[in-house]
Design an enzyme around this catalytic site. Structure first.
Site, PDB file in Angstrom:
ATOM      1  CE  LYS A   8     -43.232  70.012   0.943  1.00 11.56           C
ATOM      2  NZ  LYS A   8     -44.678  70.063   1.162  1.00 11.56           N
TER       3      LYS A   8
ATOM      4  CE  LYS B 154     -43.545  66.577  -1.138  1.00 14.22           C
ATOM      5  NZ  LYS B 154     -44.627  67.378  -0.682  1.00 14.22           N
TER       6      LYS B 154
HETATM    7  C1  PBG Z   1     -48.030  70.885   0.238  1.00 12.05           C
HETATM    8  C2  PBG Z   1     -47.566  69.650  -0.386  1.00 12.05           C
HETATM    9  C3  PBG Z   1     -46.834  69.576  -1.562  1.00 12.05           C
HETATM   10  C4  PBG Z   1     -46.687  68.233  -1.858  1.00 12.05           C
HETATM   11  C5  PBG Z   1     -47.297  67.503  -0.830  1.00 12.05           C
HETATM   12  N1  PBG Z   1     -47.822  68.398   0.081  1.00 12.05           N
HETATM   13  C6  PBG Z   1     -46.364  70.638  -2.488  1.00 12.05           C
HETATM   14  C7  PBG Z   1     -45.581  71.765  -2.004  1.00 12.05           C
HETATM   15  O1  PBG Z   1     -45.009  71.748  -0.930  1.00 12.05           O
HETATM   16  O2  PBG Z   1     -45.543  72.744  -2.723  1.00 12.05           O
HETATM   17  C8  PBG Z   1     -45.987  67.712  -3.073  1.00 12.05           C
HETATM   18  C9  PBG Z   1     -46.480  66.446  -3.599  1.00 12.05           C
HETATM   19  C10 PBG Z   1     -46.022  66.105  -4.970  1.00 12.05           C
HETATM   20  O3  PBG Z   1     -45.347  66.862  -5.681  1.00 12.05           O
HETATM   21  O4  PBG Z   1     -46.375  65.003  -5.375  1.00 12.05           O
HETATM   22  N2  PBG Z   1     -47.731  71.198   1.481  1.00 12.05           N
END
Ligand code: PBG
Length: 334
Positions: free
Chosen positions: A203, A257
């Site tokens: 991520k 992601k």
């Molecule tokens: C938080 C989380 C995020 C997303 C999913 N879980 C945002 C982040 O890490 O700041 C992003 C999802 C999206 O942008 O659609 N842990």
């Protein structure tokens, strides 16, 4: 005798196979179906609530009753699973994000209600504190530092509460070190050994999460950025190490992601491990396609399906996407 060289133009014409729809369908190397989607849903307190998210045209925050209706529709469309995310008001947030552990919080109530009405749809829960903290970070913060081991202890409890409420897939999105192993152990000790873990393994600290933060109410509250725990977009070997660790700690599946800007990572992860690999088409990717389509700058349906197909082509088994319902409908109508 003058023989045409085979395998070369003009004997070989690549356009021959593309010349009609039936032929294109026969030689397609990748396919897309509703089975590929985990549809992302944003929850909100209340009843009868269906509130638009400005930065994500077509996405609404839904109260539990409305989410149940959506789950029925998703099941009827052939979508295997939903991923739920909670919106939290700034006033309901705390430094420690305690609401994450409340077995009656919005997520847990939604899971119980959906499972009762639609027992055969899979439910995935994010594990991270950002919807609940007043600083918007995924973990506990002390003196501006996001604490690792202390956060993991809390995440284990959050995961167990979610699993006990009926979630089938626990998806840690926090990027703390060691959380997958700790969560696996916590789930097993709680008798939830059949609950899956999908690790947000690779991520990245991405600008493409912007609209999501508005969707869950974190936009105004996030202090600083998440670069001390999410990955640097410059890195790819590091993603493989993250995936290797999460699989070794017991992840059943892994996720990359964001999606579209990280297809090389998806391809490498699938190639290196052959594990069930998912990709998250995040809020910013959704917003870009929607905004351009609304302006008439591109064909929204075609761009949506092309991006989703690209994830499959890169090697993903499935996609977490806000387009799930729309894409399933588009595929149905041909
Ligand atoms: C938080 C989380 C995020 C997303 C999913 N879980 C945002 C982040 O890490 O700041 C992003 C999802 C999206 O942008 O659609 N842990």
């Amino acid at each position: 005798m003058n023989k045409l060289p085979l395998g070369r133009f003009p004997a070989l014409r690549m356009r021959r196979m593309r010349s009609s729809d039936w032929s294109r369908r026969l030689v397609a190397e990748t396919s897309l179906s509703p089975n590929d989607f985990i549809h992302a849903v944003v929850l909100k307190e209340g009843t009868g609530v269906r509130e638009p998210v400005d930065a994500m045209p077509g996405v609404h925050r839904l109260s539990v009753d409305r989410a149940v209706e959506l789950a029925m529709e998703a099941r009827d469309l052939g979508i295997p699973a939903l991923a739920l995310f909670p919106y939290t008001d700034a006033e309901a947030r705390t430094p420690g994000g305690e609401e994450a552990l409340n077995p009656d919080n919005l997520m847990c109530r939604a899971a119980r209600a959906i499972k009762q009405a639609v027992p055969d749809i899979g439910l995935m829960a994010d594990v991270a504190l950002d919807p609940y903290t007043d600083h918007g970070h995924d973990g506990l913060m002390r003196d501006g530092v996001i604490l690792n081991d202390e956060t993991v202890e809390v995440l284990v409890k959050q995961a167990v509460a979610e699993a006990e409420a009926g979630f089938d897939i626990i998806a840690p999105s926090d990027m703390m070190d060691g959380r997958v192993g700790a969560i696996r152990q916590g789930l097993d000790e709680a008798g939830c050994e059949n609950v899956q873990i999908m690790a947000y393994a690779a991520k990245y600290a991405s600008a493409f999460y912007g609209p999501y933060r508005e969707a869950i109410g974190s936009a105004g509250v996030l202090k600083g950025d998440k670069r001390t725990y999410q990955m640097d977009p410059a890195n790819t070997d590091e993603a493989l190490r993250e995936v290797a660790l999460d699989l070794a700690e017991g992840a059943d599946s892994v996720m990359v992601k964001p999606g579209l800007a990280y297809l090389d990572i998806v391809a490498r992860v699938k190639e290196a491990f052959g594990a069930p690999t998912f990709v998250f088409q995040v809020s910013g990717e959704y917003a870009m396609i929607k905004a351009a389509a609304q302006n008439g700058w591109l064909d929204g349906d075609r761009a949506m399906l092309e991006a989703l197909m690209a994830f499959k082509r890169a090697g993903a088994n499935g996609v977490i996407t806000y387009f799930g319902m729309e894409a399933a409908k588009a595929l149905q109508s041909g």
